[in-house]
Write a protein that holds these residues in place. Structure first.
Motif, mmCIF file in Angstrom:
data_model
loop_
_atom_site.group_PDB
_atom_site.id
_atom_site.type_symbol
_atom_site.label_atom_id
_atom_site.label_comp_id
_atom_site.label_asym_id
_atom_site.label_seq_id
_atom_site.Cartn_x
_atom_site.Cartn_y
_atom_site.Cartn_z
ATOM 1 N N LYS A 75 0.555 -1.098 0.040
ATOM 2 C CA LYS A 75 -0.346 0.078 0.320
ATOM 3 C C LYS A 75 1.170 1.592 0.062
ATOM 4 O O LYS A 75 1.833 1.591 0.527
ATOM 5 N N GLY A 76 0.318 1.754 -1.065
ATOM 6 C CA GLY A 76 1.184 3.447 -0.608
ATOM 7 C C GLY A 76 2.465 3.637 -1.536
ATOM 8 O O GLY A 76 3.223 4.637 -1.626
ATOM 9 N N ALA A 77 3.162 2.252 -2.441
ATOM 10 C CA ALA A 77 3.533 2.717 -3.304
ATOM 11 C C ALA A 77 3.707 2.863 -4.422
ATOM 12 O O ALA A 77 3.749 2.503 -5.365
ATOM 13 N N ALA A 78 3.482 4.575 -4.761
ATOM 14 C CA ALA A 78 3.453 5.083 -5.454
ATOM 15 C C ALA A 78 3.978 4.937 -6.913
ATOM 16 O O ALA A 78 3.358 5.801 -7.880
ATOM 17 N N ASN A 79 5.467 4.725 -6.648
ATOM 18 C CA ASN A 79 5.915 4.642 -7.568
ATOM 19 C C ASN A 79 6.274 2.924 -8.908
ATOM 20 O O ASN A 79 7.033 2.994 -9.636
ATOM 21 N N LEU A 80 5.278 1.981 -7.489
ATOM 22 C CA LEU A 80 5.074 1.012 -8.305
ATOM 23 C C LEU A 80 4.779 0.441 -10.148
ATOM 24 O O LEU A 80 3.406 0.837 -9.653
ATOM 25 N N LYS A 81 5.364 0.535 -10.521
ATOM 26 C CA LYS A 81 4.874 0.855 -12.061
ATOM 27 C C LYS A 81 5.306 -1.125 -12.759
ATOM 28 O O LYS A 81 4.214 -1.519 -13.398
ATOM 29 N N ASP A 82 6.026 -1.734 -12.563
ATOM 30 C CA ASP A 82 6.479 -3.105 -12.665
ATOM 31 C C ASP A 82 6.244 -4.159 -11.611
ATOM 32 O O ASP A 82 6.933 -4.229 -10.749
ATOM 33 N N LEU A 83 4.721 -4.794 -12.024
ATOM 34 C CA LEU A 83 4.540 -5.736 -11.255
ATOM 35 C C LEU A 83 3.691 -6.776 -11.823
ATOM 36 O O LEU A 83 3.137 -7.338 -12.558
ATOM 37 N N GLU A 84 4.923 -8.478 -11.191
ATOM 38 C CA GLU A 84 4.235 -9.674 -11.712
ATOM 39 C C GLU A 84 3.837 -10.598 -10.896
ATOM 40 O O GLU A 84 4.893 -10.660 -10.154
ATOM 41 N N LEU A 85 2.751 -10.864 -10.366
ATOM 42 C CA LEU A 85 1.961 -11.982 -9.177
ATOM 43 C C LEU A 85 2.732 -13.449 -10.157
ATOM 44 O O LEU A 85 2.064 -13.650 -10.643
ATOM 45 N N PRO A 86 3.287 -13.582 -8.809
ATOM 46 C CA PRO A 86 3.717 -15.342 -9.267
ATOM 47 C C PRO A 86 2.512 -16.018 -9.610
ATOM 48 O O PRO A 86 1.776 -16.120 -9.104
ATOM 49 N N LYS A 87 3.022 -16.791 -10.138
ATOM 50 C CA LYS A 87 1.741 -17.678 -10.528
ATOM 51 C C LYS A 87 0.789 -18.511 -9.682
ATOM 52 O O LYS A 87 -0.495 -18.955 -9.558
#
Length: 398
Positions: free
Chosen positions: A296-308
């Motif tokens: 929460k609040g990681a305003a600069n987080l752009k690249d996210l790949e959730l594990p399968k």
């Protein structure tokens, strides 16, 4: 509408959300299109032992909520769905719903010399309060012949006597602030597999240096180890602190956060202290659980790949990640929790995957650039406030 036993069973299996590692289903929404009529069963919120804590456990928690006992707070009803043979006399939906709603599980509160405790349905025990003044406390595995399964919120809070605590193998969950501010507490021995440590469970235990346990919890609440000697000495790699196989806290200042291989869970509030530094995160395939408000609040987080292999994402886990523009939901996620991607204002693409059955309120509220949401036919329940009010179309398609 007449609903016969075979139809009910079919609907439960088709539309219900299966509780992980059980054969029990929560029935969030049923729609019957015959003769242009609908019928709906109420969604039951998990309020006391929440869904996140059901992972890897049996159904005893589901029995603990509904009670006429005045000592117990009036929680939302939670129930264990009936077996197929219980449907024999059910002919209409109203009868079916009444059968469910009227199911009662009784709990009574007792005291002995050392503990105040609660017995649920004459099946298991929850420790409510420690009354003694011993420095070395051994929590019993059985009280009155019933297993002790839970240690409640605040059960030992502010105790100024205990130094060592031994927790029996029967205990599954430690509640919120259970041992908080026990300043003399030095050592905790867990003899079994406690899967859940609640919010602030050990907060303020300044002398707590060691929790001895073979098994790793699945869930660690926010501020669980705050202001403990243990947190200061916790294993740290690339700015991430770990307890067993759980990533507890990110304290680094790097833009790239790397969670090590073999990690099974990410704790609640994981990046809170360093959220402004986080631009990218590597979550390994071993992670099954991401806690509430983890990013929460990681305003600069752009690249996210959730594990399968991910099976659960907690409430508001990625809320206020303003730079996030694309998200794909892994196939084992069946429920998108309250506020999970709320206020991700730049989110432009959502791949719901094949597993999602329920989208709860505020899951995608605050998104600016999506006026049309394509929700696949596998989604059976969309809560009324899941998206912005001005979303024009929710298209159920194959």
């Amino acid at each position: 509408i007449e609903v016969y036993p075979e139809k009910i069973k079919k609907d439960i299996e088709k539309y219900g959300v299966c509780i992980p590692q059980t054969n029990q289903y929560i029935l969030p929404y049923i729609v019957d299109n015959s003769e242009n009529s609908n019928y709906i069963s109420d969604y039951k919120e998990f309020s006391y032992y929440e869904t996140k804590k059901l992972y890897g456990t049996n159904n005893e928690q589901l029995k603990a909520l509904t009670s006429d006992n005045k000592d117990i707070k009036s929680y939302d009803k939670i129930y264990e769905l009936k077996n197929e043979e219980d449907y024999e006399n059910v002919a209409v939906l109203t009868t079916y719903r009444n059968e469910i709603m009227n199911e009662k599980y009784v709990a009574f509160t007792y005291e002995n010399e050392d503990f105040k405790y609660r017995v649920f349905n004459n099946e298991f025990v929850e420790i409510l309060k420690y009354k003694g003044a011993q420095s070395n406390v051994i929590i019993p595995e059985y009280i009155e012949g019933l297993q002790v399964n839970y240690i409640a919120n605040n059960a030992f809070i502010h105790n100024d006597s205990i130094v060592n605590v031994s927790i029996p193998k029967s205990v599954k969950e430690i509640g919120n602030y259970t041992f908080a501010f026990c300043e003399k507490l030095n050592r905790v021995v867990i003899n079994g597999n406690v899967i859940s440590y609640g919010d602030g469970a050990y907060e303020g235990c300044r002398n707590l240096k060691n929790i001895v346990t073979i098994n790793s919890p699945m869930y660690i609440g926010k501020d669980c180890f705050k202001d403990t000697a243990m947190l200061s000495n916790m294993y740290k790699s690339s700015g991430v602190k770990y307890f067993k196989n759980v990533a507890v806290l990110y304290e680094g200042k790097n833009n790239y956060v790397e969670i090590k291989e073999g990690t099974r869970a990410v704790a609640d509030g994981f990046v809170e202290k360093s959220k402004h530094y986080v631009h990218e995160v590597n979550i390994p395939v071993s992670v099954k659980y991401i806690g509430c408000e983890a990013f929460k609040g990681a305003a600069n987080l752009k690249d996210l790949e959730l594990p399968k292999g991910l099976v659960y994402i907690g409430e508001y886990a990625f809320s206020d990640c303003h730079s996030l523009d694309d998200v794909s939901i892994p196939k084992y996620i069946t429920m998108l929790n309250e506020g999970v991607f709320a206020n991700c204002v730049n989110l432009k693409r959502i791949d719901f995957g094949e597993g999602v059955r329920v989208i709860r309120n505020n899951a995608f509220r605050g998104i600016r650039y999506m006026d049309i949401i394509n929700v696949p036919s596998t989604v059976k329940c969309v809560f009324p406030k899941a998206f912005n009010e001005d979303v024009k179309v929710i298209s159920f398609s194959d």
